[in-house]
Design a protein around this motif. Structure first.
Motif, short mmCIF file in Angstrom:
data_model
loop_
_atom_site.label_atom_id
_atom_site.label_comp_id
_atom_site.label_asym_id
_atom_site.label_seq_id
_atom_site.Cartn_x
_atom_site.Cartn_y
_atom_site.Cartn_z
N LYS A 76 0.73 -1.22 0.03
CA LYS A 76 -0.09 -0.03 0.33
C LYS A 76 0.91 1.31 0.05
N ASN A 77 2.13 1.12 0.61
CA ASN A 77 2.94 2.42 0.64
C ASN A 77 3.85 2.50 -0.45
N GLU A 78 3.92 1.56 -1.51
CA GLU A 78 4.60 1.53 -2.59
C GLU A 78 3.99 2.15 -3.86
N LYS A 79 4.77 2.88 -4.68
CA LYS A 79 3.97 3.50 -5.68
C LYS A 79 4.34 2.81 -7.05
N THR A 80 5.31 1.78 -7.08
CA THR A 80 5.45 1.14 -8.24
C THR A 80 5.04 -0.33 -8.42
N GLY A 81 5.23 -0.96 -9.50
CA GLY A 81 4.85 -2.46 -9.57
C GLY A 81 4.54 -2.56 -11.00
N GLN A 82 3.60 -3.58 -11.24
CA GLN A 82 3.39 -4.00 -12.56
C GLN A 82 1.88 -3.68 -12.85
N ALA A 83 1.48 -3.40 -14.09
CA ALA A 83 0.14 -3.25 -14.48
C ALA A 83 -0.33 -3.78 -15.83
N ILE A 84 -1.33 -4.25 -15.96
CA ILE A 84 -2.17 -4.82 -17.26
C ILE A 84 -3.46 -4.09 -17.51
N PHE A 85 -3.33 -3.29 -18.71
CA PHE A 85 -4.64 -2.77 -19.06
C PHE A 85 -5.65 -3.55 -20.25
N SER A 86 -6.58 -3.59 -20.23
CA SER A 86 -7.52 -4.50 -21.01
C SER A 86 -8.56 -3.78 -21.69
N LYS A 87 -9.02 -4.25 -23.08
CA LYS A 87 -10.18 -3.66 -23.55
C LYS A 87 -11.12 -4.81 -23.39
N PHE A 88 -10.83 -6.10 -22.67
CA PHE A 88 -12.02 -7.00 -22.55
C PHE A 88 -11.92 -7.07 -20.92
N PRO A 89 -13.21 -7.64 -20.66
CA PRO A 89 -13.53 -7.64 -19.36
C PRO A 89 -12.63 -8.47 -18.50
N ILE A 90 -12.40 -8.27 -17.25
CA ILE A 90 -11.39 -9.00 -16.55
C ILE A 90 -12.29 -9.99 -15.57
N LEU A 91 -12.26 -11.27 -15.68
CA LEU A 91 -12.92 -12.35 -15.06
C LEU A 91 -12.39 -12.38 -13.83
N HIS A 92 -10.94 -12.53 -13.48
CA HIS A 92 -10.22 -12.97 -12.47
C HIS A 92 -8.88 -12.04 -12.65
N LYS A 93 -8.17 -11.98 -11.65
CA LYS A 93 -6.95 -11.37 -11.66
C LYS A 93 -6.17 -11.77 -10.26
N ASN B 55 7.59 -9.28 -9.57
CA ASN B 55 6.44 -10.42 -9.38
C ASN B 55 5.89 -10.69 -10.75
N ALA B 56 5.13 -11.65 -10.73
CA ALA B 56 4.28 -11.79 -11.96
C ALA B 56 2.70 -11.55 -11.64
N ILE B 57 1.85 -10.98 -12.41
CA ILE B 57 0.64 -10.82 -12.21
C ILE B 57 -0.14 -11.37 -13.45
N TYR B 58 -1.38 -11.59 -13.36
CA TYR B 58 -2.13 -12.00 -14.32
C TYR B 58 -3.66 -11.79 -14.38
N ILE B 59 -4.31 -11.63 -15.58
CA ILE B 59 -5.64 -11.54 -15.71
C ILE B 59 -6.41 -12.48 -16.43
N ASP B 60 -7.52 -12.90 -16.20
CA ASP B 60 -8.31 -14.07 -16.88
C ASP B 60 -9.32 -13.17 -17.74
N ILE B 61 -9.21 -13.46 -19.15
CA ILE B 61 -10.17 -12.80 -20.01
C ILE B 61 -11.04 -13.51 -20.73
N LEU B 62 -12.28 -13.02 -21.05
CA LEU B 62 -13.27 -13.98 -22.03
C LEU B 62 -13.17 -13.25 -23.34
N ARG B 63 -12.75 -14.02 -24.32
CA ARG B 63 -12.50 -13.55 -25.82
C ARG B 63 -13.61 -14.59 -26.53
#
Length: 344
Positions: free
Chosen positions: A167-184, A195-203
């Motif tokens: 919460k105190n950090e200002k940096t990290g990783q990001a994913i931006f999507s045009k598709f709805p995110i079902l899970h992250k 680290n590694a981050i992920y999103i699940d999308i429905l196409r």
């Protein structure tokens, strides 16, 4: 035999000896992807020099051909033996195909905190990065070394996942999507902001998992490093420790990946080359978008001595890679990459 011919013959022996040394090093590099960093950290460091070994062997081969000597066969044989290494370093032409209706455009970019510390002496780098992404308009953009001050600048994407280390950090990783995110979610690596981050999308009817992977950084700055014997030994040890950390991080990533049965796309900054055990483990049977449709060296790191490709787009075998592009805009110490991928 004349004195001149003797000198030429002696020089030829020296050159062929050097040729043999670099041919042997290139042969050794073919087993580097199988060398586990925790067990063979020095060999892992050697993997960074594989592009140099390939180029030098090409130079030796050209030298012997121009001098009409059969010695060229040595480097030719070694290069043919490592054909996959050569083609993963340089692609003469990009094979493009027509995207299907199910195509997804994806982009990966280590934005280096949007130049917040003025590493690049140029105005408005942060805005130029945002403008580049806006103009390319990928369906999904994965950003490494993201700074939360820029989150509002990506409001043109309806869905997002911004993962800061705390919460105190200002940096990290990001994913931006045009598709709805079902899970992250996030795969946390200990004792590091990476680290590694992920999103699940429905196409259409397919659920797809998209990873944004940022492995431990080598932190090599050729402008600041002093390559004296003492400092070189220290640098070598630091790099070996980094590769060990990367292996541990990949092991954590693999635990998460094996639990997911969706189709997968992996984007990110691996901080290691395509000749490493780290890359081999992550890639597995997946398709490397550059190898499928790239062109040239595919250099993604602004490193002056030789081309380094450390940012990747990987897709499951069930995808077809239609296009791949490496951008030349110098807004970070990395170059952005983009690919269009279709579901078969």
């Amino acid at each position: 035999m004349s004195e001149k011919k003797k000198k030429i013959s002696f020089l030829g022996r020296i050159i062929f000896f050097l040729n043999s040394v670099f041919a042997a090093l290139l042969l050794l590099s073919y087993i580097l992807p199988y060398a586990v960093p925790k067990s063979f950290p020095i060999l892992s460091v050697l993997s960074l020099l594989v592009p140099v070994f390939i180029v030098i062997n090409f130079c030796f081969m050209a030298f012997w051909i121009l001098n009409v000597r059969k010695h060229f066969l040595l480097s030719l044989f070694v290069l043919i033996l490592g054909y996959s290494h050569v083609t993963s370093l340089y692609k003469f032409s990009g094979n493009t195909t027509e995207p299907s209706q199910n195509a997804i455009s994806v982009m990966s970019y280590n934005v280096r905190l949007f130049n917040i510390y003025d590493w690049i002496k140029e105005d408005h780098i942060d805005k130029k990065i945002v403008d580049l992404i806006r103009s390319e308009s990928p369906d999904i953009i994965a950003l490494q070394e993201f700074h939360r001050n820029q989150e509002a600048a990506f409001s043109f994407y309806p869905y997002k996942y911004v993962a800061l280390k705390s919460k105190n950090e200002k940096t990290g990783q990001a994913i931006f999507s045009k598709f709805p995110i079902l899970h992250k979610g996030s795969v946390e690596f200990p004792n590091t902001p990476n680290n590694a981050i992920y999103i699940d999308i429905l196409r259409n009817n397919d659920t797809i998992r998209v990873y944004n992977l940022h492995l431990q950084s080598l932190r090599i700055n050729p402008q600041k490093e002093e390559f004296s014997q003492k400092n070189s030994e220290r640098l070598l040890k630091r790099m070996a420790n980094t590769f060990k950390m990367q292996q541990s991080q990949v092991e954590l990533f693999e635990i998460n990946r094996t639990k997911c049965h969706y189709k997968k796309i992996i984007l990110g900054d691996f901080n290691n080359t395509q000749f490493s055990n780290v890359y081999k483990t992550i890639k597995g049977n997946m398709k490397d978008a550059f190898v499928e449709s790239g062109k040239g060296f595919g250099k993604t790191l602004d490193y002056p001595f030789f081309p380094m490709r450390i940012d990747f787009i990987l897709a499951d075998e069930s995808f077809t890679v239609n296009t791949f592009h490496t951008f030349s805009e110098h807004y970070s110490d990395h170059f952005a990459i983009k690919s269009v991928i279709s579901l078969d």
